[in-house]
Motif scaffolding. Structure first.
Motif, short mmCIF file in Angstrom:
data_model
loop_
_atom_site.label_atom_id
_atom_site.label_comp_id
_atom_site.label_asym_id
_atom_site.label_seq_id
_atom_site.Cartn_x
_atom_site.Cartn_y
_atom_site.Cartn_z
N ALA A 11 -2.91 -8.51 -4.23
CA ALA A 11 -2.17 -7.02 -4.81
C ALA A 11 -2.96 -6.15 -5.43
O ALA A 11 -2.76 -4.94 -5.13
CB ALA A 11 -1.05 -7.60 -5.77
N ALA A 12 -3.92 -6.71 -6.36
CA ALA A 12 -4.76 -5.93 -7.01
C ALA A 12 -5.70 -5.12 -5.99
O ALA A 12 -5.76 -4.14 -6.03
CB ALA A 12 -5.65 -6.60 -7.93
N ARG A 13 -6.28 -5.71 -4.99
CA ARG A 13 -7.07 -5.19 -4.06
C ARG A 13 -6.27 -3.97 -3.43
O ARG A 13 -6.88 -2.79 -3.11
CB ARG A 13 -7.49 -6.07 -3.08
CG ARG A 13 -8.84 -6.70 -3.14
CD ARG A 13 -9.22 -7.38 -1.93
NE ARG A 13 -9.98 -8.63 -2.32
CZ ARG A 13 -9.65 -10.00 -2.49
NH1 ARG A 13 -8.42 -10.40 -1.79
NH2 ARG A 13 -10.41 -10.84 -3.27
N ILE A 14 -5.11 -4.00 -2.92
CA ILE A 14 -4.29 -3.21 -2.28
C ILE A 14 -4.03 -1.99 -3.23
O ILE A 14 -3.87 -0.81 -2.84
CB ILE A 14 -2.85 -3.86 -1.71
CG1 ILE A 14 -3.15 -4.90 -0.71
CG2 ILE A 14 -1.84 -2.86 -1.20
CD1 ILE A 14 -2.17 -5.94 -0.44
N ALA A 15 -3.39 -2.37 -4.45
CA ALA A 15 -3.22 -1.36 -5.42
C ALA A 15 -4.41 -0.45 -5.79
O ALA A 15 -4.33 0.65 -5.44
CB ALA A 15 -2.85 -1.78 -6.63
N LEU A 16 -5.50 -1.03 -6.09
CA LEU A 16 -6.70 -0.31 -6.37
C LEU A 16 -7.31 0.54 -5.25
O LEU A 16 -7.79 1.70 -5.39
CB LEU A 16 -7.85 -1.32 -6.93
CG LEU A 16 -7.37 -1.94 -8.57
CD1 LEU A 16 -8.37 -2.98 -8.68
CD2 LEU A 16 -7.53 -0.68 -9.62
N ARG A 30 0.88 -1.43 0.14
CA ARG A 30 -0.04 -0.18 0.12
C ARG A 30 0.82 1.32 -0.11
O ARG A 30 0.64 2.26 -0.76
CB ARG A 30 -0.94 -0.08 1.14
CG ARG A 30 -1.79 1.06 1.22
CD ARG A 30 -2.70 1.26 2.72
NE ARG A 30 -3.27 2.40 2.66
CZ ARG A 30 -2.64 3.47 3.51
NH1 ARG A 30 -1.35 3.38 3.67
NH2 ARG A 30 -3.31 4.61 3.38
N SER A 31 1.83 1.24 0.88
CA SER A 31 2.62 2.40 0.92
C SER A 31 3.62 2.64 -0.35
O SER A 31 3.67 3.92 -0.71
CB SER A 31 3.74 2.19 2.09
OG SER A 31 4.71 3.06 2.09
N CYS A 32 3.81 1.58 -1.19
CA CYS A 32 4.51 2.02 -2.58
C CYS A 32 3.61 2.80 -3.18
O CYS A 32 3.90 3.80 -3.92
CB CYS A 32 4.63 0.75 -3.20
SG CYS A 32 6.01 -0.47 -2.54
N TYR A 40 8.76 -10.94 -6.97
CA TYR A 40 8.44 -10.85 -5.58
C TYR A 40 7.42 -11.72 -5.32
O TYR A 40 7.03 -11.74 -3.92
CB TYR A 40 8.51 -9.39 -5.09
CG TYR A 40 9.60 -8.66 -5.04
CD1 TYR A 40 11.04 -9.21 -5.20
CD2 TYR A 40 9.71 -7.44 -4.57
CE1 TYR A 40 12.07 -8.67 -5.39
CE2 TYR A 40 10.92 -6.81 -4.48
CZ TYR A 40 12.23 -7.36 -4.87
OH TYR A 40 13.40 -6.58 -4.97
N GLY A 41 6.41 -12.33 -6.15
CA GLY A 41 5.63 -13.42 -5.76
C GLY A 41 4.52 -12.99 -5.11
O GLY A 41 3.72 -13.79 -4.49
N TYR A 42 4.18 -11.69 -5.22
CA TYR A 42 2.61 -11.55 -4.61
C TYR A 42 1.39 -11.66 -5.26
O TYR A 42 1.33 -11.76 -6.50
CB TYR A 42 2.67 -9.70 -4.29
CG TYR A 42 2.01 -9.49 -3.16
CD1 TYR A 42 2.84 -8.66 -2.20
CD2 TYR A 42 0.54 -9.52 -2.89
CE1 TYR A 42 2.47 -8.32 -0.97
CE2 TYR A 42 0.19 -9.18 -1.50
CZ TYR A 42 1.16 -8.43 -0.69
OH TYR A 42 0.51 -8.01 0.48
#
Ligand code: APR
Length: 174
Positions: free
Chosen positions: A134-139, A99-101, A127-129
């Motif tokens: 990852a999509a949930r966090i990014a969006l 999320r911080s990224c 990095y294997g996410y």
């Protein structure tokens, strides 16, 4: 801003992020910022050697943080380098770091008045996410930013495969 407005400011597409003519593309780098494989390698190849020379002056970047450089030979004006977490099962703070990224990359986009910004699927390769998580966090990070900021006007997630696109699209339809 209505949810509809927000949705219109976040776009998904399949493609090669190095070809996008946007104000900034985000790089999924490592802490050295000295290049690598995947999207990092593609961005350095397309930007040319001046990008690595500039990155050498930045003294690296901690995981979850971001640094900005010119785009050099890329069509994008800037590259925002961020370092995603290596996925270790989700119990070592990976969610907050990923999320911080996105939050830190978007903060730099605001500081440099980047009206259009494109992200790859950070941490979803080497990095294997797991891509759905990852999509949930990014969006959600992108939507959270856009609720309070007019810049960028548009955030594009550039997925490198139809499968990755489908994973992001399924999350966005949730
Ligand atoms: N355009 C858009 N997306 C791309 C491209 C490209 N040209 N090339 C690869 N990708 C996608 C991958 O398919 C994956 O979904 O970017 C996502 C991130 O994968 P990686 O590039 O492997 O990045 P990451 O998982 O964050 O690992 C970072 O890999 O390349 C090294 O130096 C980098 O050590 C760092 C690590």
């Amino acid at each position: 801003m209505t949810a509809k407005d927000m949705a219109s400011r976040i776009e998904l597409r399949v493609g090669d992020i190095t070809t996008l003519r946007v104000d900034a593309i985000v790089n999924a780098a490592n802490e050295s910022l000295l290049g690598g494989g995947g999207v990092d390698g593609a961005i350095h190849r397309a930007a040319g050697p001046d990008l690595l020379a500039e990155c050498r002056t930045l003294d690296g970047c901690p995981t979850g943080q971001a640094k900005i450089t010119p785009g050099y030979r890329l069509p994008a004006k800037y590259v925002i380098h961020t370092v995603g977490p290596v996925y270790h099962g989700g119990t070592e703070g990976e969610t907050e770091l990923l999320r911080s990224c996105h939050i830190e990359a978007l903060r730099l986009a605001v500081e440099h008045d980047c009206r259009t910004v494109a992200f790859p699927a950070i941490s979803c390769g080497v990095y294997g996410y797991p891509i759905t998580e990852a999509a949930r966090i990014a969006l959600s990070a992108a939507a959270e930013h856009l609720r309070s900021e007019d810049v960028p006007e548009k955030i594009t997630f550039v997925l490198f495969s139809q499968a990755a696109y489908a994973a992001f699209d399924a999350v966005r339809q949730d």
